[in-house]
Design a protein around this motif. Structure first.
Motif, mmCIF file in Angstrom:
data_model
loop_
_atom_site.group_PDB
_atom_site.id
_atom_site.type_symbol
_atom_site.label_atom_id
_atom_site.label_comp_id
_atom_site.label_asym_id
_atom_site.label_seq_id
_atom_site.Cartn_x
_atom_site.Cartn_y
_atom_site.Cartn_z
ATOM 1 N N TYR A 159 0.815 -1.213 0.000
ATOM 2 C CA TYR A 159 0.000 0.000 0.000
ATOM 3 C C TYR A 159 0.851 1.266 0.000
ATOM 4 O O TYR A 159 1.957 1.285 0.567
ATOM 5 N N ASP A 160 0.342 2.316 -0.620
ATOM 6 C CA ASP A 160 1.025 3.598 -0.647
ATOM 7 C C ASP A 160 1.022 4.235 0.737
ATOM 8 O O ASP A 160 0.283 3.825 1.625
ATOM 9 N N ALA A 161 1.850 5.266 0.890
ATOM 10 C CA ALA A 161 1.950 5.967 2.171
ATOM 11 C C ALA A 161 0.586 6.499 2.608
ATOM 12 O O ALA A 161 0.236 6.455 3.784
ATOM 13 N N VAL A 162 -0.174 7.017 1.653
ATOM 14 C CA VAL A 162 -1.534 7.479 1.947
ATOM 15 C C VAL A 162 -2.481 6.656 1.073
ATOM 16 O O VAL A 162 -2.762 7.013 -0.073
ATOM 17 N N PRO A 163 -2.971 5.548 1.604
ATOM 18 C CA PRO A 163 -3.810 4.655 0.795
ATOM 19 C C PRO A 163 -5.224 5.197 0.608
ATOM 20 O O PRO A 163 -5.641 6.147 1.279
ATOM 21 N N GLU A 164 -5.939 4.566 -0.271
ATOM 22 C CA GLU A 164 -7.336 4.903 -0.503
ATOM 23 C C GLU A 164 -8.186 4.459 0.679
ATOM 24 O O GLU A 164 -7.931 3.423 1.292
ATOM 25 N N GLU A 165 -9.156 5.269 1.028
ATOM 26 C CA GLU A 165 -10.110 4.869 2.068
ATOM 27 C C GLU A 165 -10.748 3.545 1.660
ATOM 28 O O GLU A 165 -11.081 3.339 0.494
ATOM 29 N N GLY A 166 -10.889 2.641 2.623
ATOM 30 C CA GLY A 166 -11.454 1.348 2.322
ATOM 31 C C GLY A 166 -10.431 0.308 1.908
ATOM 32 O O GLY A 166 -10.783 -0.787 1.487
ATOM 33 N N SER A 167 -9.129 0.646 2.036
ATOM 34 C CA SER A 167 -8.069 -0.330 1.776
ATOM 35 C C SER A 167 -8.018 -1.314 2.944
ATOM 36 O O SER A 167 -8.015 -0.911 4.105
ATOM 37 N N ILE A 168 -7.960 -2.597 2.630
ATOM 38 C CA ILE A 168 -8.007 -3.644 3.663
ATOM 39 C C ILE A 168 -6.953 -4.703 3.359
ATOM 40 O O ILE A 168 -6.726 -5.047 2.203
ATOM 41 N N MET A 169 -6.312 -5.193 4.427
ATOM 42 C CA MET A 169 -5.323 -6.263 4.264
ATOM 43 C C MET A 169 -5.426 -7.261 5.404
ATOM 44 O O MET A 169 -5.415 -6.885 6.578
ATOM 45 N N THR A 170 -5.538 -8.539 5.079
ATOM 46 C CA THR A 170 -5.378 -9.595 6.077
ATOM 47 C C THR A 170 -3.897 -9.956 6.082
ATOM 48 O O THR A 170 -3.264 -10.030 5.034
ATOM 49 N N CYS A 171 -3.349 -10.183 7.274
ATOM 50 C CA CYS A 171 -1.889 -10.160 7.425
ATOM 51 C C CYS A 171 -1.246 -11.499 7.786
ATOM 52 O O CYS A 171 -0.159 -11.526 8.370
ATOM 53 N N GLY A 172 -1.890 -12.600 7.464
ATOM 54 C CA GLY A 172 -1.277 -13.885 7.742
ATOM 55 C C GLY A 172 -1.837 -14.567 8.971
ATOM 56 O O GLY A 172 -2.632 -13.985 9.711
ATOM 57 N N THR A 173 -1.384 -15.784 9.203
ATOM 58 C CA THR A 173 -2.020 -16.589 10.234
ATOM 59 C C THR A 173 -1.017 -17.446 10.981
ATOM 60 O O THR A 173 0.207 -17.312 10.806
ATOM 61 N N LEU A 174 -1.534 -18.342 11.802
ATOM 62 C CA LEU A 174 -0.738 -19.281 12.587
ATOM 63 C C LEU A 174 -1.052 -20.704 12.123
ATOM 64 O O LEU A 174 -2.098 -20.954 11.537
#
Length: 238
Positions: free
Chosen positions: A180-195
């Motif tokens: 993602y950019d330094a100032v992302p678009e509103e509504g940007s979403i990321m799931t970040c991994g798991t166990l």
């Protein structure tokens, strides 16, 4: 087609006072980050876990999968084609009201399709996400202490399925900044991994379940974000 998610977003003031406001979020971009373990041994364990199901190893680590935003849901039930899908708890960042927030979601995945295409398997399933969130800047400094866990309904009882801290996952900001950019678009979403999944008495690791509960716990402020969802299996018709 766009839809709106609603999060009860909690902020912590300098004096420790907490305040909550509901933010509507229209998802604009969804990224599922994969192979995000901080420890190479943990990554290899998860790769071996999936290889046991026939899933090929990743081309690079980490990987960023672009998914359709319509997959995101806060419903208490999702539908899945066939009985071979399963979920996994993931810390989830989203950008709203000019800042990042942290919640918990499930990267529900079709495990059969995953054996020939991880990207397609993820796109086939809904992505449950909780209805509460914490301001990222309030927890970023001690993110490694945050506890991620899940339980599944198995053989009529709730059993632990995943358990650990975010210390086993790459720093979330580095994952976020990798796409993602330094100032992302509103509504940007990321799931970040798991166990990795905890094996049951039969030695089974990753496995389907009729219901799943995902939790993110903050031991410093004694608060938790919990989301539970059921899976309705749809018949596969040839």
């Amino acid at each position: 087609m766009t839809h709106t998610l609603h999060f009860a977003c909690e902020s912590v003031a300098a004096d420790g006072v907490r305040s909550t406001r509901v933010l509507p979020v229209v998802p604009r971009r969804l990224i599922v980050a994969g192979w995000t373990g901080r420890d190479r041994a943990a990554i290899d364990h998860h790769i071996e876990e999936l290889q046991a199901l026939g899933v090929p190893p990743p081309s690079s680590v980490p990987l960023y999968y672009r998914m359709g935003t319509s997959l995101l849901t806060q419903a208490a039930q999702i539908e899945a084609l066939g009985a071979q899908s399963s979920g996994e708890a993931e810390p989830t960042l989203f950008f709203a009201d000019g800042q990042w927030w942290l919640t918990v979601g499930s990267d529900h995945t079709d495990r059969q399709v995953e054996t020939y295409s991880v990207a397609v398997s993820k796109q086939l399933c809904a992505k449950p996400v909780a209805t509460a969130a914490w301001r990222w800047s309030d927890v970023a400094a001690y993110q490694d202490e945050l506890q991620l866990s899940s339980r599944i309904l198995e053989d009529g009882r709730w059993v632990d399925y995943q358990q650990g801290t975010l210390a086993t996952i790459r720093p979330l900001a580095s994952l976020r900044d990798g796409i993602y950019d330094a100032v992302p678009e509103e509504g940007s979403i990321m799931t970040c991994g798991t166990l990795g999944a905890l094996p049951n008495a039969k030695g089974e690791g990753i496995r389907p379940a009729a219901e799943m509960e995902i939790t993110l716990h903050d031991p410093r402020l004694h608060r938790s974000i919990v989301h539970r969802y059921a899976v309705q299996v749809l018949e596969v018709v040839a």
